[in-house]
Design a protein around this motif. Sequence first.
Motif, PDB file in Angstrom:
ATOM      1  N   GLY A   1      -8.534  11.096   7.412  1.00  0.00           N
ATOM      2  CA  GLY A   1      -9.637  11.719   6.685  1.00  0.00           C
ATOM      3  C   GLY A   1      -9.250  13.082   6.142  1.00  0.00           C
ATOM      4  O   GLY A   1     -10.006  14.046   6.223  1.00  0.00           O
TER       5      GLY A   1
ATOM      6  N   ALA B   1      -3.415   9.367   5.067  1.00  0.00           N
ATOM      7  CA  ALA B   1      -4.434  10.372   4.728  1.00  0.00           C
ATOM      8  C   ALA B   1      -5.831   9.802   4.945  1.00  0.00           C
ATOM      9  O   ALA B   1      -6.729  10.472   5.471  1.00  0.00           O
ATOM     10  CB  ALA B   1      -4.256  10.826   3.288  1.00  0.00           C
ATOM     11  N   GLU B   2      -5.966   8.547   4.596  1.00  0.00           N
ATOM     12  CA  GLU B   2      -7.282   7.914   4.761  1.00  0.00           C
ATOM     13  C   GLU B   2      -7.629   7.760   6.244  1.00  0.00           C
ATOM     14  O   GLU B   2      -8.750   8.000   6.666  1.00  0.00           O
ATOM     15  CB  GLU B   2      -7.248   6.562   4.043  1.00  0.00           C
ATOM     16  N   GLN B   3      -6.619   7.372   7.038  1.00  0.00           N
ATOM     17  CA  GLN B   3      -6.842   7.234   8.476  1.00  0.00           C
ATOM     18  C   GLN B   3      -7.272   8.554   9.113  1.00  0.00           C
ATOM     19  O   GLN B   3      -8.095   8.583  10.012  1.00  0.00           O
ATOM     20  CB  GLN B   3      -5.552   6.766   9.178  1.00  0.00           C
TER      21      GLN B   3
ATOM     22  N   ARG C   1       0.848  -1.173   0.000  1.00  0.00           N
ATOM     23  CA  ARG C   1       0.000   0.000   0.000  1.00  0.00           C
ATOM     24  C   ARG C   1       0.890   1.230   0.000  1.00  0.00           C
ATOM     25  O   ARG C   1       2.054   1.177   0.396  1.00  0.00           O
ATOM     26  CB  ARG C   1      -0.915   0.012   1.224  1.00  0.00           C
TER      27      ARG C   1
ATOM     28  N   LYS D   1      -7.170  15.415   2.935  1.00  0.00           N
ATOM     29  CA  LYS D   1      -6.781  15.421   1.529  1.00  0.00           C
ATOM     30  C   LYS D   1      -5.252  15.339   1.455  1.00  0.00           C
ATOM     31  O   LYS D   1      -4.560  15.989   2.239  1.00  0.00           O
ATOM     32  CB  LYS D   1      -7.258  16.738   0.915  1.00  0.00           C
TER      33      LYS D   1
ATOM     34  N   LEU E   1      -0.871   7.574   1.469  1.00  0.00           N
ATOM     35  CA  LEU E   1      -2.311   7.582   1.189  1.00  0.00           C
ATOM     36  C   LEU E   1      -3.088   6.922   2.324  1.00  0.00           C
ATOM     37  O   LEU E   1      -4.166   7.373   2.695  1.00  0.00           O
ATOM     38  CB  LEU E   1      -2.600   6.831  -0.124  1.00  0.00           C
ATOM     39  N   TRP E   2      -2.489   5.876   2.865  1.00  0.00           N
ATOM     40  CA  TRP E   2      -3.142   5.188   3.978  1.00  0.00           C
ATOM     41  C   TRP E   2      -3.282   6.131   5.176  1.00  0.00           C
ATOM     42  O   TRP E   2      -4.333   6.202   5.817  1.00  0.00           O
ATOM     43  CB  TRP E   2      -2.330   3.943   4.366  1.00  0.00           C
TER      44      TRP E   2
END
Length: 362
Positions: free
Chosen positions: A83, A79-81, A72, A85, A76-77
């Motif tokens: 929430g 950023a996703e955690q 992965r 941009k 990006l991971w």
Amino acid sequence: MTQANSIQTSNNAPQKKRKAVALISGGLDSLLAAKVIQEQGIHVEGINFYTGFCVEGHTHAIRKKDKDKQKRNNALWVAEQLGIKLHIIDISEEYKDIVLNPKHGYGANLNPCLDCKIFMVNQAQAWAWAEENGFDFIITGEVIGQRPKSQRKETMPIIARESGAEDRLLRPLCAKNLMPTLPEREGWVDREQLYDFSGRSRKPQFELAKKFGFDDFAQPAGGCCFLTDANYSAKLADLWEARGERRYELDDIMLLKVGRHIRPKPNFKLIVSREEGENNFLKGYKKQFTSIHTVSHGGPLTLLDGSFDKEDIKLAAQIVARYSGGKSADAVTVQIENFNGTSYVMDVPPMPAHEVKEEWHV
Ligand code: SF4
């Protein structure tokens, strides 16, 4: 100003909601630093810089032995955690100057950490949208004493000053060990809710991660950057020495991450794949390099880098044969393929193991 963009202060005067840019490497520290600030009601967006030397997504993606590891993009991971941009920016071209001419020198290997940090903070600040979109300050996950060269108490102000960020650079994980920055003095963030981590121990970070409920973060053994790796740095130094000048292209630094590098003579080296995944990866370079593969026996794909004559090719073929399934055979048939597609075969005796000199291994 909309209600969503403002927060009420105690005297009921609406205060602008502050925005911070977080440098996101994909590791735990930058994740935590961004989270700490986010928890204080600050709008956070992330920037991730692609230098070409990032560990993840290359070796792990290529090698078959790492097949079971989850692949992965950690930035990006993160950023996703969180929430948030994430803006991914390719700085690999501009970054060359940092690697080749670091004003503050290298760390233990060819890692120009101090210059790198200054550059990245500067990029974050200089980036047009950061100001256009009204970002107020920058966050990094630096911790005093974590890295001997770049993360010392004395170097922290250098990064702030030389990057141009000055006191708009906030390190939430060690802020309490440093002078209050503008966001703290202005009350945009509460200094009391920042941290005083220092030293090489990662325990406080793990505890904070637990508190926030993060349990799946990236912990690459040698950090996130190949330049901190002694073997990788040795290969890069060898490349510069062989070329007689310090320069590199992106393909060069990608190939340093793959295979066994063997330099039997100063004018050329072999890049010998170590397993199937690397074999497949190196195939993609057959139009740029002369390559050798074994025909009579199973064996690795090898690229030749540098300049070489017929005798050199024969020497290379013998080394390749030594790494093939025919290493104990009298002769191994190898195919030499030029980058223009022409090819020929030759039979060579495999080089005995003891003749492959230790010092040839870069
Ligand atoms: S480890 Fe690599 S990415 Fe990190 S500061 Fe040092 S040179 Fe830059």
